[in-house]
Design an enzyme around this catalytic site. Structure first.
Site, mmCIF file in Angstrom:
data_model
loop_
_atom_site.group_PDB
_atom_site.id
_atom_site.type_symbol
_atom_site.label_atom_id
_atom_site.label_comp_id
_atom_site.label_asym_id
_atom_site.label_seq_id
_atom_site.Cartn_x
_atom_site.Cartn_y
_atom_site.Cartn_z
ATOM 1 N N ARG A 16 0.808 -1.222 0.000
ATOM 2 C CA ARG A 16 0.000 0.000 0.000
ATOM 3 C C ARG A 16 0.843 1.276 0.000
ATOM 4 N NH1 ARG A 16 -4.007 -0.975 4.780
ATOM 5 N NH2 ARG A 16 -2.592 -2.696 5.243
ATOM 6 N N ASP A 106 7.239 -1.453 11.654
ATOM 7 C CA ASP A 106 6.670 -0.243 11.034
ATOM 8 C C ASP A 106 5.947 0.655 12.029
ATOM 9 O OD1 ASP A 106 4.511 -1.812 11.626
ATOM 10 O OD2 ASP A 106 3.522 -1.573 9.687
ATOM 11 N N GLY A 143 -6.555 -7.601 15.446
ATOM 12 C CA GLY A 143 -6.984 -8.781 16.183
ATOM 13 C C GLY A 143 -7.639 -8.324 17.480
ATOM 14 N N ARG A 336 26.997 25.039 2.493
ATOM 15 C CA ARG A 336 27.172 23.685 1.974
ATOM 16 C C ARG A 336 28.217 22.942 2.811
ATOM 17 N NH1 ARG A 336 28.362 24.853 -4.004
ATOM 18 N NH2 ARG A 336 28.758 22.611 -3.984
ATOM 19 N N TYR A 369 30.194 34.058 -3.303
ATOM 20 C CA TYR A 369 30.388 32.606 -3.295
ATOM 21 C C TYR A 369 31.777 32.311 -2.742
ATOM 22 C CZ TYR A 369 31.450 27.873 -4.572
ATOM 23 O OH TYR A 369 31.834 26.559 -4.490
ATOM 24 N N TYR A 390 37.050 26.643 -9.492
ATOM 25 C CA TYR A 390 36.941 25.537 -10.452
ATOM 26 C C TYR A 390 37.436 26.005 -11.797
ATOM 27 C CZ TYR A 390 34.535 21.690 -12.893
ATOM 28 O OH TYR A 390 34.216 20.597 -13.645
HETATM 29 C C1 UD1 Z 1 -1.302 -8.598 13.090
HETATM 30 C C2 UD1 Z 1 -1.935 -9.455 14.180
HETATM 31 C C3 UD1 Z 1 -3.139 -8.725 14.747
HETATM 32 C C4 UD1 Z 1 -2.733 -7.365 15.258
HETATM 33 C C5 UD1 Z 1 -2.013 -6.576 14.184
HETATM 34 C C6 UD1 Z 1 -1.430 -5.328 14.757
HETATM 35 C C7 UD1 Z 1 -1.544 -11.777 13.596
HETATM 36 C C8 UD1 Z 1 -2.112 -13.011 12.990
HETATM 37 N N1 UD1 Z 1 -2.323 -10.721 13.618
HETATM 38 O O1 UD1 Z 1 -2.277 -8.498 12.063
HETATM 39 O O2 UD1 Z 1 -3.729 -9.488 15.796
HETATM 40 O O3 UD1 Z 1 -3.864 -6.658 15.732
HETATM 41 O O4 UD1 Z 1 -0.926 -7.340 13.630
HETATM 42 O O5 UD1 Z 1 -0.904 -4.524 13.739
HETATM 43 O O6 UD1 Z 1 -0.421 -11.820 14.055
HETATM 44 N N2 UD1 Z 1 4.970 -10.229 8.690
HETATM 45 C C9 UD1 Z 1 6.057 -10.965 8.329
HETATM 46 N N3 UD1 Z 1 5.870 -12.167 7.733
HETATM 47 C C10 UD1 Z 1 4.650 -12.661 7.498
HETATM 48 C C11 UD1 Z 1 3.524 -11.904 7.874
HETATM 49 C C12 UD1 Z 1 3.716 -10.677 8.478
HETATM 50 O O7 UD1 Z 1 7.204 -10.541 8.515
HETATM 51 O O8 UD1 Z 1 4.558 -13.766 6.959
HETATM 52 C C13 UD1 Z 1 5.179 -8.931 9.319
HETATM 53 C C14 UD1 Z 1 4.625 -7.785 8.511
HETATM 54 O O9 UD1 Z 1 5.610 -7.249 7.663
HETATM 55 C C15 UD1 Z 1 4.207 -6.794 9.583
HETATM 56 C C16 UD1 Z 1 3.850 -7.687 10.778
HETATM 57 O O10 UD1 Z 1 4.454 -8.934 10.525
HETATM 58 O O11 UD1 Z 1 5.273 -5.971 9.980
HETATM 59 C C17 UD1 Z 1 2.358 -7.846 10.970
HETATM 60 O O12 UD1 Z 1 1.841 -8.490 9.822
HETATM 61 P P1 UD1 Z 1 0.459 -8.084 9.159
HETATM 62 O O13 UD1 Z 1 0.223 -8.938 8.003
HETATM 63 O O14 UD1 Z 1 0.399 -6.627 8.975
HETATM 64 O O15 UD1 Z 1 -0.529 -8.528 10.320
HETATM 65 P P2 UD1 Z 1 -1.952 -7.956 10.567
HETATM 66 O O16 UD1 Z 1 -2.899 -8.623 9.652
HETATM 67 O O17 UD1 Z 1 -1.937 -6.497 10.595
#
Ligand code: UD1
Ligand code: CA
Length: 480
Positions: A16, A106, A143, A336, A369, A390
């Site tokens: 996104r 993030d 979640g 600079r 300058y 220069y």
């Molecule tokens: C997840 C949680 C959710 C919570 C939310 C908070 C789970 C199943 N769900 O949901 O309960 O409220 O975060 O933001 O854990 N990532 C990986 N590898 C993967 C999947 C994800 O590195 O295979 C990383 C993503 O880059 C991200 C983080 O894990 O930084 C969370 O993943 P994301 O897919 O955003 O989870 P949510 O669906 O937001």
């Protein structure tokens, strides 16, 4: 903390953002998003940090290792869910015991103090799983924390898998969890992917712990924005503004006057001393340091600059410049890299400097300058001077001695030096070294050719004016 492993999840695509730059690498407040997370994580003094990388790991991996050289990188080839990501991390770092904390990469507002308190609460409670939760007005996408009648946490249900009643719950999983490592590694082997996303959910470990009769609990954080992630550029800007608000507020509490917090931007790593004043429209970026009693602004952008005690910098764009105590700069100066202005020195209006060491009390007041130069203590450079550094192929240096006084509209053709206490005449083009104490003049003596305009420009408004006639201003469309 003893045997603490922190896992930072950064394998997701971040589609996104619609960017060729991976999401967690987007800058905000002078660091990447993951840079903020890593800095908060380091405040917990972990035994090891494991970063899970996947998408664009050739960008993300080196960035993480630059910030935390001993971080373990765990590669997650396919993003099969947070549970899968954490399993990959535990395997890569061979985690077996102690405490494991999981955080996302993030969340730029995450603060080390809050994370420390969460970890301390988890270890003191003896729980198998602790969830950092928040109560939010708009829980969509998160979640949900499901509790039983006695208030104990029984499960985390993802939005996609939730029924209507569960969707109505406002307590959410922030995504930051703490685990007993032995429990976690065992539980990760048991979770399945039979859910709406077909992913391995880390959050399923809650149910597993409950079923095993282990303790699970939530730690509710008031300041839930700390755990907020940026998924698109609008959210990034929003979190950036909030981060800035927090940084500016902190500096005001520490004794800095900020006239207009809304138009003042201060990066996370900037250092300000008490009684600094920041005027509107000012950005202090990177590793900028501003010493006591200095006044910066309005309308300055200073990146990696050092501003001395009581200095005054007005409407200036600067990078990698050092400004001495009580020196003055601007308005409309361009500093600079490699600019060093001495104590009580001056860089005035419409002056550009680069790789220039300007001595104590030396002045470059107007329209000049100054490149690849050294200007001695107390020297004064005339208005409109160009240090011609220069020759079209290479750059050369100019040295101006102590207490020299150079005339207006000079050009110094480098390499050249002007001795201590020397002077130059107006309009001089200095190609050869000027000995100490000498006056250098290079313009020829002036000749006046009487009547030239009337004979060569007859009929023009200029010629009419020369003859004392009526001047027709409107007829003059020439460029002057
Ligand atoms: C997840 C949680 C959710 C919570 C939310 C908070 C789970 C199943 N769900 O949901 O309960 O409220 O975060 O933001 O854990 N990532 C990986 N590898 C993967 C999947 C994800 O590195 O295979 C990383 C993503 O880059 C991200 C983080 O894990 O930084 C969370 O993943 P994301 O897919 O955003 O989870 P949510 O669906 O937001
Ligand atoms: Ca998310």
């Amino acid at each position: 903390m003893d045997n603490l492993t922190v896992i930072v999840l950064a394998a997701g695509g971040g589609t996104r953002m619609k960017s060729k730059t991976m999401k967690v690498l987007h800058p905000v407040g002078g660091r990447s998003m993951i840079g903020h997370v890593l800095s908060a994580v380091q405040a917990t003094a972990p035994s090891r940090i494991v970063a899970v990388v996947g998408h664009q790991r050739e960008q993300v991996g080196p960035h993480i290792q630059q910030l935390v050289p001993d971080a373990v990188l765990a590669v997650q080839e396919t993003q099969d869910g947070t549970g899968h990501a954490v399993r990959v991390a535990c395997e890569a770092a061979d985690v077996r015991e102690g405490t494991v904390v999981v955080a996302a990469g993030d969340t730029p507002l995450l603060d080390g103090q809050s994370l420390r308190e969460f970890v301390a609460d988890h270890t003191a409670s003896g729980r198998a799983v602790s969830i950092l939760t928040g109560i939010v007005p708009e829980p969509k996408g998160y979640g949900r924390i499901v509790r039983d009648r006695t208030g104990d946490v029984v499960a985390i249900v993802e939005e996609k898998d939730a029924d209507d009643e569960q969707r109505g719950i406002h307590e959410i999983n922030s995504g930051i969890l703490a685990f007993d490592a032995a429990f976690l590694t065992d539980a990760l082997g048991r979770i399945g992917n039979d859910n709406a996303s077909g992913e391995y959910y880390l959050t399923d470990t809650v149910q597993i712990a409950r079923d095993a009769g282990l303790r699970v609990g939530a730690y509710i954080v008031d300041d839930v924005r700390q755990t907020e992630g940026a998924n698109d550029r609008a959210q990034l800007a929003e979190l950036g503004r909030e981060l800035n608000r927090r940084i500016v507020t902190r500096w005001m509490k520490d004794g800095v006057t900020v006239m207009d917090p809304a138009t003042t931007w201060i990066d996370a790593d900037v250092v300000l001393e008490p009684d600094v004043t920041i005027l509107p429209g000012t950005q202090l970026l990177g590793a900028t340091v501003v010493r006591e009693d200095a006044v910066v602004g309005p309308d300055c952008t200073l990146k990696d600059c050092e501003i001395g005690l009581g200095a005054r910098v007005v409407r200036t764009h600067g990078e990698l410049a050092v400004i001495g105590d009580r020196a003055t700069v601007g308005p409309y100066a361009h500093l600079r890299p490699g600019t060093r202005l001495g104590v009580e020195g001056k860089i005035g209006g419409f002056v550009e400097t680069k790789n220039a060491v300007i001595g104590d009390r030396a002045k470059v007041p107007h329209l000049s300058y100054v490149g690849d130069a050294e200007i001695g203590e107390g020297a004064n450079i005339g208005a409109g001077t160009i240090f011609a550094n220069y020759d079209g192929v290479a750059k050369h240096r100019t040295v101006v001695g102590r207490q020299a006084r150079t005339g207006s509209n000079n050009t110094f053709i480098a390499p050249v030096s002007i001795g201590d206490g020397a002077s130059t005449g107006g309009g001089a083009v200095v190609r050869e070294d000027v000995p100490p104490g000498a006056l250098a003049v290079s313009a020829g003596s002036q000749r006046n050719i009487e009547g030239w305009v009337v004979s060569r420009r007859s009929g023009t408004p200029q010629a009419e004016a020369a003859q004392g006639g009526v001047v027709d201003g409107d007829a003059d469309t020439g460029v002057s």
